[in-house]
Structure formats: C-alpha cells, structure tokens
Design a protein around this motif. Structure first.
Motif, PDB file in Angstrom:
ATOM      1  N   ALA A 125     -12.443 -11.086   0.778  1.00 42.01           N
ATOM      2  CA  ALA A 125     -11.313 -10.455   1.471  1.00 42.01           C
ATOM      3  C   ALA A 125     -11.016 -11.139   2.796  1.00 42.01           C
ATOM      4  O   ALA A 125     -11.919 -11.634   3.476  1.00 42.01           O
ATOM      5  N   LEU A 126      -9.742 -11.137   3.164  1.00 44.85           N
ATOM      6  CA  LEU A 126      -9.323 -11.514   4.509  1.00 44.85           C
ATOM      7  C   LEU A 126      -8.992 -10.254   5.298  1.00 44.85           C
ATOM      8  O   LEU A 126      -9.434 -10.107   6.429  1.00 44.85           O
ATOM      9  N   GLY A 127      -8.229  -9.320   4.709  1.00 45.31           N
ATOM     10  CA  GLY A 127      -7.948  -8.069   5.401  1.00 45.31           C
ATOM     11  C   GLY A 127      -6.942  -7.210   4.670  1.00 45.31           C
ATOM     12  O   GLY A 127      -6.173  -7.706   3.831  1.00 45.31           O
ATOM     13  N   ALA A 128      -6.941  -5.917   4.980  1.00 44.23           N
ATOM     14  CA  ALA A 128      -5.990  -4.978   4.386  1.00 44.23           C
ATOM     15  C   ALA A 128      -4.644  -5.095   5.088  1.00 44.23           C
ATOM     16  O   ALA A 128      -4.565  -5.480   6.255  1.00 44.23           O
ATOM     17  N   LEU A 129      -3.577  -4.733   4.378  1.00 45.71           N
ATOM     18  CA  LEU A 129      -2.230  -4.859   4.920  1.00 45.71           C
ATOM     19  C   LEU A 129      -1.527  -3.515   5.068  1.00 45.71           C
ATOM     20  O   LEU A 129      -1.338  -3.020   6.176  1.00 45.71           O
ATOM     21  N   TYR A 130      -1.146  -2.886   3.977  1.00 44.41           N
ATOM     22  CA  TYR A 130      -0.320  -1.673   4.037  1.00 44.41           C
ATOM     23  C   TYR A 130      -0.457  -0.908   2.723  1.00 44.41           C
ATOM     24  O   TYR A 130      -0.921  -1.459   1.709  1.00 44.41           O
ATOM     25  N   PRO A 131      -0.051   0.353   2.691  1.00 43.20           N
ATOM     26  CA  PRO A 131      -0.091   1.112   1.441  1.00 43.20           C
ATOM     27  C   PRO A 131       0.943   0.592   0.444  1.00 43.20           C
ATOM     28  O   PRO A 131       2.068   0.276   0.819  1.00 43.20           O
ATOM     29  N   GLU A 132       0.530   0.482  -0.812  1.00 42.90           N
ATOM     30  CA  GLU A 132       1.449   0.139  -1.892  1.00 42.90           C
ATOM     31  C   GLU A 132       1.657   1.391  -2.726  1.00 42.90           C
ATOM     32  O   GLU A 132       0.737   1.872  -3.388  1.00 42.90           O
ATOM     33  N   THR A 133       2.841   1.899  -2.680  1.00 35.70           N
ATOM     34  CA  THR A 133       3.140   3.166  -3.351  1.00 35.70           C
ATOM     35  C   THR A 133       3.435   2.940  -4.821  1.00 35.70           C
ATOM     36  O   THR A 133       4.189   2.038  -5.182  1.00 35.70           O
ATOM     37  N   VAL A 134       2.815   3.764  -5.665  1.00 38.63           N
ATOM     38  CA  VAL A 134       3.118   3.720  -7.096  1.00 38.63           C
ATOM     39  C   VAL A 134       4.388   4.536  -7.306  1.00 38.63           C
ATOM     40  O   VAL A 134       4.372   5.760  -7.220  1.00 38.63           O
ATOM     41  N   LYS A 252      12.209  10.579   2.887  1.00 39.17           N
ATOM     42  CA  LYS A 252      13.614  10.966   2.747  1.00 39.17           C
ATOM     43  C   LYS A 252      14.496   9.830   3.261  1.00 39.17           C
ATOM     44  O   LYS A 252      14.209   9.208   4.275  1.00 39.17           O
ATOM     45  N   GLY A 253      15.565   9.555   2.526  1.00 40.12           N
ATOM     46  CA  GLY A 253      16.489   8.499   2.933  1.00 40.12           C
ATOM     47  C   GLY A 253      16.214   7.162   2.278  1.00 40.12           C
ATOM     48  O   GLY A 253      17.116   6.329   2.153  1.00 40.12           O
ATOM     49  N   THR A 254      14.962   6.931   1.858  1.00 36.59           N
ATOM     50  CA  THR A 254      14.643   5.696   1.129  1.00 36.59           C
ATOM     51  C   THR A 254      15.378   5.730  -0.210  1.00 36.59           C
ATOM     52  O   THR A 254      15.318   6.729  -0.932  1.00 36.59           O
ATOM     53  N   TYR A 255      16.075   4.674  -0.545  1.00 33.73           N
ATOM     54  CA  TYR A 255      16.888   4.606  -1.767  1.00 33.73           C
ATOM     55  C   TYR A 255      17.916   5.745  -1.837  1.00 33.73           C
ATOM     56  O   TYR A 255      18.342   6.161  -2.923  1.00 33.73           O
ATOM     57  N   GLY A 256      18.267   6.298  -0.684  1.00 34.50           N
ATOM     58  CA  GLY A 256      19.233   7.387  -0.667  1.00 34.50           C
ATOM     59  C   GLY A 256      18.669   8.731  -1.094  1.00 34.50           C
ATOM     60  O   GLY A 256      19.427   9.671  -1.374  1.00 34.50           O
ATOM     61  N   LEU A 257      17.334   8.861  -1.118  1.00 35.12           N
ATOM     62  CA  LEU A 257      16.710  10.121  -1.547  1.00 35.12           C
ATOM     63  C   LEU A 257      17.038  11.248  -0.575  1.00 35.12           C
ATOM     64  O   LEU A 257      16.952  11.076   0.645  1.00 35.12           O
ATOM     65  N   ALA A 258      17.375  12.410  -1.126  1.00 36.01           N
ATOM     66  CA  ALA A 258      17.734  13.562  -0.296  1.00 36.01           C
ATOM     67  C   ALA A 258      16.509  14.203   0.341  1.00 36.01           C
ATOM     68  O   ALA A 258      16.602  14.827   1.400  1.00 36.01           O
ATOM     69  N   ASP A 259      15.346  14.045  -0.296  1.00 35.03           N
ATOM     70  CA  ASP A 259      14.112  14.654   0.213  1.00 35.03           C
ATOM     71  C   ASP A 259      12.946  13.691   0.051  1.00 35.03           C
ATOM     72  O   ASP A 259      12.991  12.756  -0.757  1.00 35.03           O
ATOM     73  N   GLU A 260      11.899  13.949   0.800  1.00 38.12           N
ATOM     74  CA  GLU A 260      10.665  13.183   0.654  1.00 38.12           C
ATOM     75  C   GLU A 260      10.078  13.441  -0.731  1.00 38.12           C
ATOM     76  O   GLU A 260      10.112  14.563  -1.229  1.00 38.12           O
ATOM     77  N   VAL A 261       9.538  12.389  -1.355  1.00 35.56           N
ATOM     78  CA  VAL A 261       8.956  12.525  -2.692  1.00 35.56           C
ATOM     79  C   VAL A 261       7.458  12.248  -2.625  1.00 35.56           C
ATOM     80  O   VAL A 261       7.043  11.143  -2.251  1.00 35.56           O
ATOM     81  N   PRO A 262       6.609  13.232  -2.969  1.00 36.48           N
ATOM     82  CA  PRO A 262       5.164  13.002  -2.955  1.00 36.48           C
ATOM     83  C   PRO A 262       4.757  11.948  -3.977  1.00 36.48           C
ATOM     84  O   PRO A 262       5.287  11.907  -5.097  1.00 36.48           O
ATOM     85  N   ALA A 263       3.810  11.106  -3.584  1.00 35.32           N
ATOM     86  CA  ALA A 263       3.385  10.007  -4.449  1.00 35.32           C
ATOM     87  C   ALA A 263       1.930   9.666  -4.141  1.00 35.32           C
ATOM     88  O   ALA A 263       1.276  10.345  -3.340  1.00 35.32           O
ATOM     89  N   VAL A 264       1.414   8.624  -4.782  1.00 34.84           N
ATOM     90  CA  VAL A 264       0.083   8.105  -4.475  1.00 34.84           C
ATOM     91  C   VAL A 264       0.212   6.604  -4.239  1.00 34.84           C
ATOM     92  O   VAL A 264       1.195   5.983  -4.621  1.00 34.84           O
ATOM     93  N   SER A 265      -0.811   6.039  -3.592  1.00 33.61           N
ATOM     94  CA  SER A 265      -0.749   4.612  -3.300  1.00 33.61           C
ATOM     95  C   SER A 265      -2.131   3.976  -3.358  1.00 33.61           C
ATOM     96  O   SER A 265      -3.159   4.659  -3.289  1.00 33.61           O
ATOM     97  N   VAL A 266      -2.117   2.662  -3.515  1.00 31.34           N
ATOM     98  CA  VAL A 266      -3.304   1.845  -3.294  1.00 31.34           C
ATOM     99  C   VAL A 266      -2.974   0.981  -2.077  1.00 31.34           C
ATOM    100  O   VAL A 266      -1.889   1.095  -1.516  1.00 31.34           O
ATOM    101  N   LEU A 267      -3.897   0.138  -1.658  1.00 29.71           N
ATOM    102  CA  LEU A 267      -3.632  -0.728  -0.506  1.00 29.71           C
ATOM    103  C   LEU A 267      -3.329  -2.150  -0.956  1.00 29.71           C
ATOM    104  O   LEU A 267      -3.927  -2.644  -1.917  1.00 29.71           O
ATOM    105  N   ALA A 268      -2.410  -2.779  -0.259  1.00 29.14           N
ATOM    106  CA  ALA A 268      -2.227  -4.219  -0.416  1.00 29.14           C
ATOM    107  C   ALA A 268      -3.193  -4.902   0.543  1.00 29.14           C
ATOM    108  O   ALA A 268      -3.451  -4.404   1.640  1.00 29.14           O
ATOM    109  N   MET A 269      -3.736  -6.034   0.138  1.00 26.67           N
ATOM    110  CA  MET A 269      -4.659  -6.779   0.982  1.00 26.67           C
ATOM    111  C   MET A 269      -4.459  -8.277   0.745  1.00 26.67           C
ATOM    112  O   MET A 269      -3.725  -8.684  -0.160  1.00 26.67           O
ATOM    113  N   LEU A 270      -5.092  -9.075   1.577  1.00 27.96           N
ATOM    114  CA  LEU A 270      -5.124 -10.517   1.377  1.00 27.96           C
ATOM    115  C   LEU A 270      -6.537 -10.920   0.990  1.00 27.96           C
ATOM    116  O   LEU A 270      -7.516 -10.464   1.595  1.00 27.96           O
ATOM    117  N   ALA A 271      -6.636 -11.769  -0.026  1.00 24.28           N
ATOM    118  CA  ALA A 271      -7.914 -12.350  -0.429  1.00 24.28           C
ATOM    119  C   ALA A 271      -7.855 -13.855  -0.194  1.00 24.28           C
ATOM    120  O   ALA A 271      -6.775 -14.444  -0.158  1.00 24.28           O
TER     121      ALA A 271
END
Length: 329
Positions: A125-134, A252-271
């Motif tokens: 690993a080099l380091g973690a970056l940000y959440p990747e939402t499924v 909310k507002g992402t892709y024009g969404l009227a409300d926040e949408v619950p989801a799950v994510s993994v992390l993006a990282m650099l190797a």
C-alpha cells in the motif's frame, strides 16, 4: 645497477596502474563496473487507473502531474480495467502505482476470492484516498425502487473478477439474491452501463466509484437518474459479514437527487510495487498527500495524510510509512 633500475621501474609501473584504476573508479562512481551504487529508480512511472468515465482516471491525471513535479520522473496515468486487473498488473511489473479498492487489495495479498490460488506478494500500500460508494443506478421511470425489484431484470454487475462485481455479488447476497440465479447479469464497464440504461438494454447497473461519477452525471443530463437505497439493517448485516464496508450516503442534489440516499462504500487506495526504492516512494507520497490543495476533483477533500492509513488491510511501503510518520507526529 641495471637490476636495481629495473626493480624501480616495475614498482613505478604498479603505482601508475593503481593510480589510473583509481581515477577510473572516481569518474564512474561505481568501482569495477558494479552498479550497486547507482539509483535503481525507473526513468518513467505509470499510474494504473480505470475507465475514462470513472473517478480513478481524472484523479490519476492529477496525481501524475504531482508525482512528476516532486520526483522529476515523467509519470503518466493509464486507462485500465481497474482494481483487480491493476493488482495483477503490479504483480506482473506492468505498472508502478495503481488505484485499487481496499477490499480487492486485501483479496489479492491474501490469495482469496478472485485471486484464489494466486497470492500477490510484490504489491504493498501507498495510502488510502476516499470512500467509493456502491451505487445501484436505475432510471426514475424504471419501476425499480428496491433490490428486490431487480429479480429477473438485466443488470450490469461489472466484469467478472472486478471490484464492482464483488460488491454487486455481496450486496445481492445480503438481499437474498444471486447473480447466477436471480438477475440477467451483464458484464459492462461504467460507460457501457450508462449507455445501456439510456437505450433500455439494461434496467440497472452497479457502479462502485466516488460520487459524483462522470458516467452517471452524463446519464442524468439526458435521463432522470435514481439511486436504489441500502437500508440501515441491510448495511449492518453486510458490514458484519464483510467488515471492509462502511455506511455511506449519496448526498441530496447529486445527480439531481431530491433526497439523500443511504448507501455503503469501500475505500479507494493507492498500491505500489514493493521493489520501488524507499526514497522514491517517499517522494511519490509527498507529491500526492503534500499537495492535496492542488486536487480539483470533488474527492480531493477526502484525501488527507492524517487518514491515509485508515482502512488499509495490507502492508504499507516503508517510503510511504516514513512520510506519514513525519507529517502525523
């Protein structure tokens, strides 16, 4: 007398030979042809990303510029098949740095899941970056409002062995569905998935990427997009079985969404390749994590040296560890 002169000439000759040899050593800097003192750093560096319509590729372009400036080594961002393919490419010396999901990096170094019987031992690993939402993406008029509604539908799940495929498989499992038996699985990349949604060739697509994902934004420009939620209890069940997931939400507002949408994510990282020198990886790490203010992508706000080791489940390169130890004192 002649014998004495010959003796002195022989001694002088030996000194002359030794002197010339020493001069040759000083000029080459490497003794008798041994290159061990010279830098083993490559002349070029490549960063393996993903498809052009995901998040990895545009970020990779920025990272390439930052690394080039810090190291003085020409660095380029390369289009690739993303996480699983990137791990294999690093192992096979076909790249130097790569974007991967933390779960896929773990599978690779452990030799499990899509890497069963093929443990990768030259990737760290080099380091973690940000959440990747499924993101389970559909069109608003598709009639699909839950995971259960996917039954019998044509659904893009990414390429077999990809990170997206693994995420799709695990989320479907938690909802009592399987890729093989309950949906008509299509193995499409992000661009093909959104094109397929637009033309009606598929009804839903799994896209694991940092939001906003350019392919989904492009789709939303011509079709109203819907993101299927992951309920709190299903998210908890998923995380209990696969602890590398985290609770997330598409704002909310992402892709024009009227409300926040619950989801799950993994992390993006650099190797990175394990055999890159400590000094070079230190500079690469500094170039990226020391210049996050130069990252214009929306995910730049998540990329921080303070959290770069969070969620990393594989060994960290000594050069990266050295940088993070220094800045996080």
């Amino acid at each position: 007398m002649k014998k004495r002169q010959m003796k002195w000439l022989a001694v002088l000759s030996i000194f002359l030979i030794l002197f010339l040899a020493a001069c040759g050593t000083d000029e080459s800097g490497s003794g008798s042809g041994d290159d061990s003192g010279k830098s083993k750093d490559p002349k070029f560096l490549s960063i393996l990303t993903g498809g052009t319509q995901g998040t990895y590729y545009p970020l990779g372009g920025t990272f390439a510029e930052l690394v080039s400036e810090e190291t003085g080594i020409k660095t380029t961002a390369e289009v690739s098949q993303a996480s699983a393919a990137n791990m294999t490419a690093l192992q096979e010396e076909e790249g130097d740095i790569a974007f991967v999901q933390t779960d896929i990096a773990y599978y690779g170094t452990e030799g499990t899941e899509m890497f069963e019987g093929n443990k990768l031992d030259t990737v760290v690993a080099l380091g973690a970056l940000y959440p990747e939402t499924v993101q389970l993406v559909t069109l608003a008029d598709s009639g699909i409002n839950s995971f259960e509604d996917l039954k019998g539908k044509k659904v893009s799940v990414g390429a077999p062995g990809s990170g997206t495929y693994a995420n799709a498989e695990q989320l479907l499992e938690i909802h009592g569905l399987s890729i093989e038996d309950d949906i008509q699985a299509q193995n499409l990349d992000f661009g093909e998935s959104t094109d397929g949604l637009s033309t009606g060739q598929i009804q839903a697509a799994f896209i694991t990427a940092g939001y906003p994902t350019s392919a989904v934004e492009a789709l939303n420009a011509t079709n109203k997009v819907n993101i299927i939620p992951v309920s709190e209890d299903k998210a908890k069940e998923l995380i209990e079985k696969y602890p590398y997931y985290a609770v997330d939400a598409v704002p909310k507002g992402t892709y024009g969404l009227a409300d926040e949408v619950p989801a799950v994510s993994v992390l993006a990282m650099l190797a990175v390749k394990k055999d890159l020198s400590e000094d070079l990886v230190y500079k690469i790490t500094k170039g990226i994590y020391g210049n996050t203010d130069k990252i214009s992508h929306a995910k730049g706000e998540f990329i921080k040296a303070e959290t770069a080791l969070d969620g990393i489940g594989i060994d960290v390169h000594p050069g990266a560890q050295k940088y993070f130890d220094e800045v996080n004192k």
